[in-house]
Design a protein around this motif. Structure first.
Motif, PDB file in Angstrom:
ATOM      1  N   PRO A 288      -3.099  -3.451 -25.192  1.00 57.48           N
ATOM      2  CA  PRO A 288      -2.452  -2.816 -24.039  1.00 57.48           C
ATOM      3  C   PRO A 288      -3.417  -2.646 -22.874  1.00 57.48           C
ATOM      4  O   PRO A 288      -4.606  -2.394 -23.066  1.00 57.48           O
ATOM      5  N   GLU A 289      -2.874  -2.771 -21.659  1.00 59.65           N
ATOM      6  CA  GLU A 289      -3.723  -2.702 -20.476  1.00 59.65           C
ATOM      7  C   GLU A 289      -3.143  -1.841 -19.355  1.00 59.65           C
ATOM      8  O   GLU A 289      -3.756  -1.684 -18.302  1.00 59.65           O
ATOM      9  N   ALA A 290      -1.960  -1.253 -19.550  1.00 59.50           N
ATOM     10  CA  ALA A 290      -1.310  -0.528 -18.455  1.00 59.50           C
ATOM     11  C   ALA A 290      -1.900   0.851 -18.222  1.00 59.50           C
ATOM     12  O   ALA A 290      -1.770   1.409 -17.132  1.00 59.50           O
ATOM     13  N   LEU A 291      -2.549   1.438 -19.224  1.00 57.62           N
ATOM     14  CA  LEU A 291      -3.050   2.804 -19.131  1.00 57.62           C
ATOM     15  C   LEU A 291      -4.559   2.822 -18.961  1.00 57.62           C
ATOM     16  O   LEU A 291      -5.266   2.148 -19.708  1.00 57.62           O
ATOM     17  N   SER A 292      -5.016   3.561 -17.993  1.00 61.21           N
ATOM     18  CA  SER A 292      -6.453   3.653 -17.766  1.00 61.21           C
ATOM     19  C   SER A 292      -6.776   4.927 -17.014  1.00 61.21           C
ATOM     20  O   SER A 292      -6.000   5.372 -16.150  1.00 61.21           O
ATOM     21  N   GLU A 293      -7.915   5.530 -17.329  1.00 58.02           N
ATOM     22  CA  GLU A 293      -8.369   6.691 -16.575  1.00 58.02           C
ATOM     23  C   GLU A 293      -8.798   6.295 -15.168  1.00 58.02           C
ATOM     24  O   GLU A 293      -8.876   7.140 -14.281  1.00 58.02           O
ATOM     25  N   ASN A 294      -9.083   5.018 -14.988  1.00 59.59           N
ATOM     26  CA  ASN A 294      -9.465   4.494 -13.678  1.00 59.59           C
ATOM     27  C   ASN A 294      -8.532   3.334 -13.337  1.00 59.59           C
ATOM     28  O   ASN A 294      -8.875   2.164 -13.503  1.00 59.59           O
ATOM     29  N   PRO A 295      -7.307   3.642 -12.867  1.00 64.83           N
ATOM     30  CA  PRO A 295      -6.307   2.596 -12.642  1.00 64.83           C
ATOM     31  C   PRO A 295      -6.782   1.530 -11.651  1.00 64.83           C
ATOM     32  O   PRO A 295      -7.486   1.821 -10.683  1.00 64.83           O
ATOM     33  N   ASN A 296      -6.385   0.305 -11.929  1.00 65.92           N
ATOM     34  CA  ASN A 296      -6.671  -0.803 -11.030  1.00 65.92           C
ATOM     35  C   ASN A 296      -5.477  -0.975 -10.104  1.00 65.92           C
ATOM     36  O   ASN A 296      -4.454  -1.549 -10.474  1.00 65.92           O
ATOM     37  N   PHE A 297      -5.601  -0.507  -8.867  1.00 63.57           N
ATOM     38  CA  PHE A 297      -4.471  -0.535  -7.953  1.00 63.57           C
ATOM     39  C   PHE A 297      -4.208  -1.926  -7.389  1.00 63.57           C
ATOM     40  O   PHE A 297      -3.161  -2.169  -6.797  1.00 63.57           O
ATOM     41  N   ARG A 298      -5.124  -2.863  -7.606  1.00 68.37           N
ATOM     42  CA  ARG A 298      -4.893  -4.228  -7.160  1.00 68.37           C
ATOM     43  C   ARG A 298      -3.853  -4.940  -8.035  1.00 68.37           C
ATOM     44  O   ARG A 298      -3.410  -6.027  -7.690  1.00 68.37           O
ATOM     45  N   GLN A 299      -3.468  -4.306  -9.117  1.00 62.04           N
ATOM     46  CA  GLN A 299      -2.464  -4.927  -9.982  1.00 62.04           C
ATOM     47  C   GLN A 299      -1.112  -5.061  -9.289  1.00 62.04           C
ATOM     48  O   GLN A 299      -0.291  -5.898  -9.664  1.00 62.04           O
ATOM     49  N   TYR A 300      -0.872  -4.238  -8.272  1.00 59.60           N
ATOM     50  CA  TYR A 300       0.434  -4.219  -7.623  1.00 59.60           C
ATOM     51  C   TYR A 300       0.619  -5.341  -6.605  1.00 59.60           C
ATOM     52  O   TYR A 300       1.741  -5.614  -6.180  1.00 59.60           O
ATOM     53  N   VAL A 301      -0.465  -5.956  -6.182  1.00 61.32           N
ATOM     54  CA  VAL A 301      -0.415  -6.952  -5.112  1.00 61.32           C
ATOM     55  C   VAL A 301      -1.162  -8.207  -5.553  1.00 61.32           C
ATOM     56  O   VAL A 301      -1.919  -8.184  -6.524  1.00 61.32           O
ATOM     57  N   PRO A 302      -0.969  -9.341  -4.851  1.00 59.87           N
ATOM     58  CA  PRO A 302      -1.730 -10.546  -5.191  1.00 59.87           C
ATOM     59  C   PRO A 302      -3.235 -10.280  -5.183  1.00 59.87           C
ATOM     60  O   PRO A 302      -3.741  -9.487  -4.385  1.00 59.87           O
ATOM     61  N   GLU A 303      -3.959 -10.962  -6.072  1.00 59.77           N
ATOM     62  CA  GLU A 303      -5.394 -10.713  -6.234  1.00 59.77           C
ATOM     63  C   GLU A 303      -6.183 -10.937  -4.961  1.00 59.77           C
ATOM     64  O   GLU A 303      -7.179 -10.264  -4.706  1.00 59.77           O
ATOM     65  N   GLU A 304      -5.773 -11.905  -4.139  1.00 55.25           N
ATOM     66  CA  GLU A 304      -6.500 -12.209  -2.911  1.00 55.25           C
ATOM     67  C   GLU A 304      -5.995 -11.410  -1.711  1.00 55.25           C
ATOM     68  O   GLU A 304      -6.296 -11.728  -0.569  1.00 55.25           O
ATOM     69  N   TRP A 305      -5.207 -10.382  -1.964  1.00 52.67           N
ATOM     70  CA  TRP A 305      -4.640  -9.560  -0.894  1.00 52.67           C
ATOM     71  C   TRP A 305      -5.745  -8.961  -0.030  1.00 52.67           C
ATOM     72  O   TRP A 305      -6.705  -8.396  -0.528  1.00 52.67           O
ATOM     73  N   ASP A 306      -5.613  -9.117   1.274  1.00 47.66           N
ATOM     74  CA  ASP A 306      -6.589  -8.572   2.225  1.00 47.66           C
ATOM     75  C   ASP A 306      -6.098  -7.203   2.686  1.00 47.66           C
ATOM     76  O   ASP A 306      -5.209  -7.081   3.520  1.00 47.66           O
ATOM     77  N   TRP A 307      -6.691  -6.162   2.110  1.00 42.90           N
ATOM     78  CA  TRP A 307      -6.242  -4.812   2.417  1.00 42.90           C
ATOM     79  C   TRP A 307      -6.461  -4.451   3.882  1.00 42.90           C
ATOM     80  O   TRP A 307      -5.620  -3.795   4.506  1.00 42.90           O
ATOM     81  N   ASN A 308      -7.591  -4.863   4.437  1.00 45.21           N
ATOM     82  CA  ASN A 308      -7.884  -4.539   5.833  1.00 45.21           C
ATOM     83  C   ASN A 308      -6.910  -5.232   6.776  1.00 45.21           C
ATOM     84  O   ASN A 308      -6.421  -4.654   7.739  1.00 45.21           O
ATOM     85  N   GLU A 309      -6.627  -6.501   6.511  1.00 46.45           N
ATOM     86  CA  GLU A 309      -5.704  -7.247   7.352  1.00 46.45           C
ATOM     87  C   GLU A 309      -4.309  -6.632   7.290  1.00 46.45           C
ATOM     88  O   GLU A 309      -3.630  -6.515   8.308  1.00 46.45           O
ATOM     89  N   SER A 310      -3.892  -6.202   6.100  1.00 48.45           N
ATOM     90  CA  SER A 310      -2.573  -5.611   5.937  1.00 48.45           C
ATOM     91  C   SER A 310      -2.473  -4.288   6.706  1.00 48.45           C
ATOM     92  O   SER A 310      -1.442  -3.984   7.312  1.00 48.45           O
ATOM     93  N   ALA A 311      -3.558  -3.527   6.680  1.00 51.62           N
ATOM     94  CA  ALA A 311      -3.549  -2.226   7.369  1.00 51.62           C
ATOM     95  C   ALA A 311      -3.456  -2.381   8.870  1.00 51.62           C
ATOM     96  O   ALA A 311      -2.954  -1.506   9.580  1.00 51.62           O
ATOM     97  N   ASN A 312      -3.937  -3.526   9.381  1.00 53.06           N
ATOM     98  CA  ASN A 312      -3.940  -3.738  10.828  1.00 53.06           C
ATOM     99  C   ASN A 312      -2.696  -4.428  11.357  1.00 53.06           C
ATOM    100  O   ASN A 312      -2.537  -4.610  12.554  1.00 53.06           O
ATOM    101  N   GLU A 313      -1.814  -4.832  10.451  1.00 54.00           N
ATOM    102  CA  GLU A 313      -0.613  -5.537  10.901  1.00 54.00           C
ATOM    103  C   GLU A 313       0.406  -4.575  11.472  1.00 54.00           C
ATOM    104  O   GLU A 313       0.509  -3.441  11.052  1.00 54.00           O
TER     105      GLU A 313
END
Length: 313
Positions: A288-313
């Motif tokens: 199992p991989e869904a539970l973690s004390e340190n969740p990986n929030f990149r799981q919700y979006v494509p791996e190459e997602w550019d967070w900075n670019e998305s925030a500026n759109e």
């Protein structure tokens, strides 16, 4: 590169006792209120042959169906076909294991609310006589290069599945591609179970997910000749699974509410515990991989997602 089993599992965050991140299953307090609204409905799940052939889905789906009075119609296909079915609006939720294909599915707007679900790894299996001499290899690229050089028989899924996608990535990492394949290389166009049987009959090598191989091991004469990272093998053979709801804004007829309830259930402590405890011949097939004390929030979006670019759109 090798990863010790205990450290590897700890690093991945596979424990089912940690805090839940993201979607949660409907609680027992909600059962009376939510049950009548969804009772009798059917959830169409397109998934990989590995989750189906191993018997995991039967074990995982039964409590969900009993609790809410619904039916989970699990359609076993290769990852590419499973995502195509969902892309056409003929599925409510997909459970697959090829992150690059999942990312494309989400980037094109067809999938939402992706979650990491579980993992196992890939293994290279073949006959005990090992004509290419890959037993003892440290890297997957070294092993497949030896197979190609010796022109030893190799059976490929050849079906755009997650396993096939990983296999092609390994050949590519070794500097090899379709132009290097000869008569020794066969594309079966079949599911994992059928490919293992074919490889066994031909005395050939193949790439298999650990879960399906272990569930069929007693029926085969094939042996693991290159382990994946769960048993100290190369990280390239990692095999993560994700689950994604079909976007109701694209296909308004999909059963989005039931899909999200299902995602909540399989990523909940209960669902993750079922995954962790599921075995075949005493061997754990998935982690199992869904539970973690340190969740990986990149799981919700494509791996190459550019967070900075998305925030500026």
């Amino acid at each position: 590169m090798t990863i010790q089993r205990r450290g590897f599992l700890a690093a991945i965050g596979g424990g089912a006792t940690a805090a839940l991140a993201g979607c949660t299953a409907l609680s027992s307090d909600d059962d009376e209120e939510a049950g009548p609204e969804i009772e009798g409905e059917t959830l169409t799940l397109t998934t990989t042959t590995s989750t189906y052939d191993t018997g995991l889905l039967d074990e995982l789906n039964a409590p969900f169906q009993d609790r809410y009075g619904v039916t989970v119609d699990a359609v076993a296909q290769g990852t590419g076909a499973a995502l195509e079915t969902a892309r056409n609006g003929d599925s409510d939720v997909v459970m697959v294991h090829a992150r690059s294909l999942e990312d494309e599915f989400m980037e094109n707007g067809y999938g939402v609310n992706r979650r990491d679900l579980m993992f196992n790894d890939f293994v290279l299996v073949g006959s005990p006589d090992d004509p290419a001499g890959i037993d003892g290899s440290d890297e997957a690229t070294t092993a497949v290069s030896a197979i190609a050089e010796s022109e030893a028989a190799f059976v490929s899924r050849g079906d755009n599945s997650g396993t096939h996608t990983k296999e092609l990535a390994i050949w590519d990492a070794a500097g090899l591609g379709p132009e290097d394949f000869g008569e020794w290389y066969t594309e079966a166009g079949q599911g994992m179970g059928e490919v293992l049987v074919q490889a066994d009959q031909q005395g050939a090598y193949t790439l298999a997910d650990r879960g399906t191989y272990l569930s069929m091991r007693d029926e085969l004469g094939l042996e693991i000749l290159l382990e994946g990272p769960i048993e100290g093998g190369p990280a390239l053979l990692m095999n993560p699974y994700g689950i994604v709801a079909v976007n109701p804004a694209v296909h308004d007829h999909v059963n989005y509410d039931l899909a999200m309830a299902y995602i909540g259930y399989v990523t909940s402590p209960e669902g993750q515990a079922i995954i962790e405890s599921y075995t075949s011949n005493g061997e754990q097939l998935f982690f199992p991989e869904a539970l973690s004390e340190n969740p990986n929030f990149r799981q919700y979006v494509p791996e190459e997602w550019d967070w900075n670019e998305s925030a500026n759109e």
